[in-house]
Scaffold this motif. Structure first.
Motif, short mmCIF file in Angstrom:
data_model
loop_
_atom_site.label_atom_id
_atom_site.label_comp_id
_atom_site.label_asym_id
_atom_site.label_seq_id
_atom_site.Cartn_x
_atom_site.Cartn_y
_atom_site.Cartn_z
N THR A 19 0.83 -1.20 0.00
CA THR A 19 0.00 0.00 0.00
C THR A 19 0.87 1.26 0.00
O THR A 19 0.61 2.20 -0.75
CB THR A 19 -0.95 0.00 1.21
OG1 THR A 19 -1.76 -1.17 1.16
CG2 THR A 19 -1.82 1.23 1.24
N ALA A 20 1.90 1.26 0.83
CA ALA A 20 2.81 2.41 0.89
C ALA A 20 3.55 2.57 -0.44
O ALA A 20 3.75 3.70 -0.91
CB ALA A 20 3.81 2.25 2.04
N GLU A 25 4.40 5.65 -5.46
CA GLU A 25 4.45 5.78 -6.91
C GLU A 25 3.46 6.82 -7.41
O GLU A 25 3.77 7.61 -8.32
CB GLU A 25 4.21 4.43 -7.59
CG GLU A 25 5.32 3.43 -7.38
CD GLU A 25 6.68 3.92 -7.86
OE1 GLU A 25 6.76 4.56 -8.93
OE2 GLU A 25 7.67 3.68 -7.15
N ALA A 26 2.26 6.85 -6.83
CA ALA A 26 1.27 7.85 -7.23
C ALA A 26 1.76 9.26 -6.91
O ALA A 26 1.63 10.17 -7.73
CB ALA A 26 -0.06 7.57 -6.52
N ASN A 27 2.36 9.41 -5.74
CA ASN A 27 2.88 10.73 -5.36
C ASN A 27 4.05 11.14 -6.24
O ASN A 27 4.20 12.32 -6.57
CB ASN A 27 3.29 10.74 -3.89
CG ASN A 27 2.11 10.90 -2.97
OD1 ASN A 27 1.22 11.70 -3.22
ND2 ASN A 27 2.07 10.13 -1.91
N ASP A 51 6.18 8.00 2.26
CA ASP A 51 5.71 6.67 1.87
C ASP A 51 6.88 5.71 1.71
O ASP A 51 6.78 4.54 2.07
CB ASP A 51 4.93 6.74 0.55
CG ASP A 51 3.58 7.43 0.71
OD1 ASP A 51 3.04 7.44 1.83
OD2 ASP A 51 3.08 7.96 -0.30
N LYS A 52 8.00 6.20 1.20
CA LYS A 52 9.19 5.36 1.05
C LYS A 52 9.68 4.91 2.42
O LYS A 52 10.04 3.74 2.61
CB LYS A 52 10.29 6.12 0.30
CG LYS A 52 11.59 5.37 0.19
CD LYS A 52 11.44 4.10 -0.60
CE LYS A 52 12.79 3.40 -0.74
NZ LYS A 52 12.66 2.06 -1.28
N ASP A 59 8.77 -3.30 5.45
CA ASP A 59 9.62 -4.37 4.94
C ASP A 59 10.49 -4.95 6.06
O ASP A 59 10.61 -6.17 6.19
CB ASP A 59 10.50 -3.85 3.80
CG ASP A 59 11.24 -4.97 3.09
OD1 ASP A 59 10.66 -6.05 2.88
OD2 ASP A 59 12.41 -4.75 2.73
N ALA A 60 11.05 -4.09 6.87
CA ALA A 60 11.89 -4.54 7.98
C ALA A 60 11.07 -5.33 9.01
O ALA A 60 11.51 -6.37 9.50
CB ALA A 60 12.57 -3.35 8.65
#
Length: 69
Positions: A19-20, A25-27, A51-52, A59-60
């Motif tokens: 989701t993030a 990508e949209a931003n 978001d990144k 992920d972590a």
């Protein structure tokens, strides 16, 4: 039983990571849009960076849950 919980947490983190990533990508696309206003583009770039960070954090966490399975 604990491995089932860790598996569910892993899946949850993977979904949140995706989701993030989608939001990032949209931003990024808004930030690159020359038809958008400067303020909008700057806000989108800032949001993409946030978001990144969220994507990396999820992920972590997912990796941590995976290791505990």
């Amino acid at each position: 039983m604990d491995s089932i919980k860790q598996g569910a947490n892993y899946v949850s983190e993977q979904v949140q990571k995706a989701t993030a990533g989608t939001s990032k990508e949209a931003n990024k696309e808004v930030a690159k849009d020359s038809n958008a206003g400067v303020g909008t583009r700057l806000g989108a770039a800032k949001d993409a960076m946030g978001d990144k960070a969220k994507e990396s954090g999820h992920d972590a966490k997912a990796e941590g849950h995976k290791q505990q399975i």
